[in-house]
Design an enzyme around this catalytic site. Structure first.
Site, PDB file in Angstrom:
ATOM      1  CD  GLN A  10      -2.924  -0.767   2.395  1.00 15.54           C
ATOM      2  OE1 GLN A  10      -3.975  -0.220   2.065  1.00 15.54           O
ATOM      3  NE2 GLN A  10      -2.661  -1.097   3.646  1.00 15.54           N
ATOM      4  CG  LEU A  11       4.247   3.774   2.660  1.00 16.72           C
ATOM      5  CD1 LEU A  11       3.437   5.077   2.607  1.00 16.72           C
ATOM      6  CD2 LEU A  11       4.979   3.655   4.003  1.00 16.72           C
ATOM      7  CG  ASP A  32      13.852 -11.871   0.773  1.00 17.25           C
ATOM      8  OD1 ASP A  32      13.539 -11.251   1.809  1.00 17.25           O
ATOM      9  OD2 ASP A  32      13.834 -13.117   0.687  1.00 17.25           O
ATOM     10  CB  ALA A  56       6.103  -4.734   6.962  1.00 13.52           C
ATOM     11  CE1 TYR A  57       3.757 -13.419   7.451  1.00 10.40           C
ATOM     12  CE2 TYR A  57       2.548 -12.166   9.098  1.00 10.40           C
ATOM     13  CZ  TYR A  57       2.702 -13.308   8.330  1.00 10.40           C
ATOM     14  OH  TYR A  57       1.797 -14.334   8.455  1.00 10.40           O
ATOM     15  CE1 TYR A 121       2.478  -6.020  11.279  1.00 13.44           C
ATOM     16  CE2 TYR A 121       1.103  -4.838  12.853  1.00 13.44           C
ATOM     17  CZ  TYR A 121       1.872  -4.852  11.698  1.00 13.44           C
ATOM     18  OH  TYR A 121       2.033  -3.682  10.985  1.00 13.44           O
TER      19      TYR A 121
END
Ligand SMILES: NC(=O)c1ccc[n+]([C@@H]2O[C@H](COP(=O)([O-])OP(=O)(O)OC[C@H]3O[C@@H](n4cnc5c(N)ncnc54)[C@H](OP(=O)(O)O)[C@@H]3O)[C@@H](O)[C@H]2O)c1
Length: 279
Positions: A10-11, A32, A56-57, A121
């Site tokens: 998104q970002l 990666d 990010a995860y 998270y």
């Protein structure tokens, strides 16, 4: 030359809209961040002036069962970036989350409040913050909350889908925070690149202005898009989940606003812009 990791998120996608030249955007298969040799190779080849880590995860539910992978990306990945940035004197702009807090406060969280994440998270993101803070690189950590964009995998798209398919929606009202439009966060990062003097590692909080529950957010999505469905406010225990979510994570933005001399749009104004763009 600026590096952006996690470019397809998104970002990363919002930054791509605004930065038309002078940046290299890497998706997860191109760079990666869990592989330090990949990062070193890319840095040796292109000598970036700054790295913006949008990788990010981010799957909060799955992080409970895929905790190792969440830590691999959110801790080791940030540690790798910090180490390469430190060796090459490259400032690192890293994004973190309101989920580092337990949500037991009832006034907005400031940067010096003590993190105490409730879920895997949040713990993995806090470990990433610690990796950057413990490194000798210069950089910033921007903690943001409830990020959404014009893309398909976020709360706004999910609610729009439900509004099209279901007459009645049940949305939780006992989790309070503030939504953040990823385009606004991208513009903030561009302002930081233009104005900020990097020295050591600083933490900043950023979201849109105002306060909301997920129920308020869903009602505004419906109103602004002209839907008349019934939306019921319900408590979180109506949606059994392995994830313990913080009940209150409103972020205080005074530090970033006074440092950069910026004003931030209210979340409803930004939501309206996002919906205009989606339609
Ligand atoms: N989304 C939220 O509500 C929220 C709230 C607060 C803070 N944040 C933080 O804000 C930042 C941006 O979030 P976002 O919503 O833009 O995330 P996103 O849409 O999930 O994008 C994350 C990107 O990271 C990539 N990625 C995953 N593992 C990677 C790896 N090992 N190496 C390189 N790239 C990898 C993913 O690529 P693949 O798709 O190919 O795996 C994905 O494109 C993150 O730091 C997140 O923790 C998000």
């Amino acid at each position: 030359m600026i590096f952006v990791t996690g470019a397809h998120g998104q970002l990363g996608s919002s930054l791509k809209k605004f930065i038309k030249s002078g940046a290299l955007f890497f998706n997860s298969s191109e760079l990666d961040i869990t592989n330090i040799d990949n990062i070193k190779r890319a840095v040796d080849q292109h000598h970036p002036s700054h790295i913006i880590n949008c990788a990010a995860y981010t799957n909060v539910e799955k992080a409970e069962s895929e905790t190792d992978i969440a830590f691999l990306v959110n801790e080791l990945g940030v540690s790798n970036l910090s180490s390469v940035c430190a060796s090459n004197k490259i400032p690192l702009i890293h994004i973190s989350t309101d989920y580092v807090f337990d949500g037991n406060k009832n006034t907005p969280y400031i940067e010096t409040d003590k993190p105490n994440p409730r879920n895997a998270y949040g713990k993995s993101k806090l470990a990433g913050e610690t990796a950057l803070l413990d490194s000798s690189t210069s950089g910033i950590i921007i903690r943001t909350s409830w990020l959404y964009s014009t893309s398909e995998s976020n709360f706004v798209s999910k609610v729009l889908g439900m509004l099209k398919n279901d007459n009645i929606l049940n949305i939780v009202y006992d989790q309070i925070g503030s939504p953040t439009f990823s385009d606004d966060l991208a513009e903030l990062i561009i302002t930081i690149l233009a104005k900020y003097k990097f020295d050591g590692v600083e933490i900043f909080h950023y979201s849109n202005e105002g306060v909301a529950s997920w129920y308020d957010f869903a009602c505004s999505i419906a109103n602004l898009s002209g839907f008349k469905n019934t939306i019921n406010p319900v408590t979180s225990d109506k949606f059994p989940s392995k994830v313990d979510r913080p009940p209150f994570t409103l972020l205080a933005k005074d530090k970033i606003k006074s440092l950069l001399g910026i004003r931030i749009d209210h979340w409803q104004k930004s939501l309206s812009r996002c919906l205009d763009e989606k339609i």
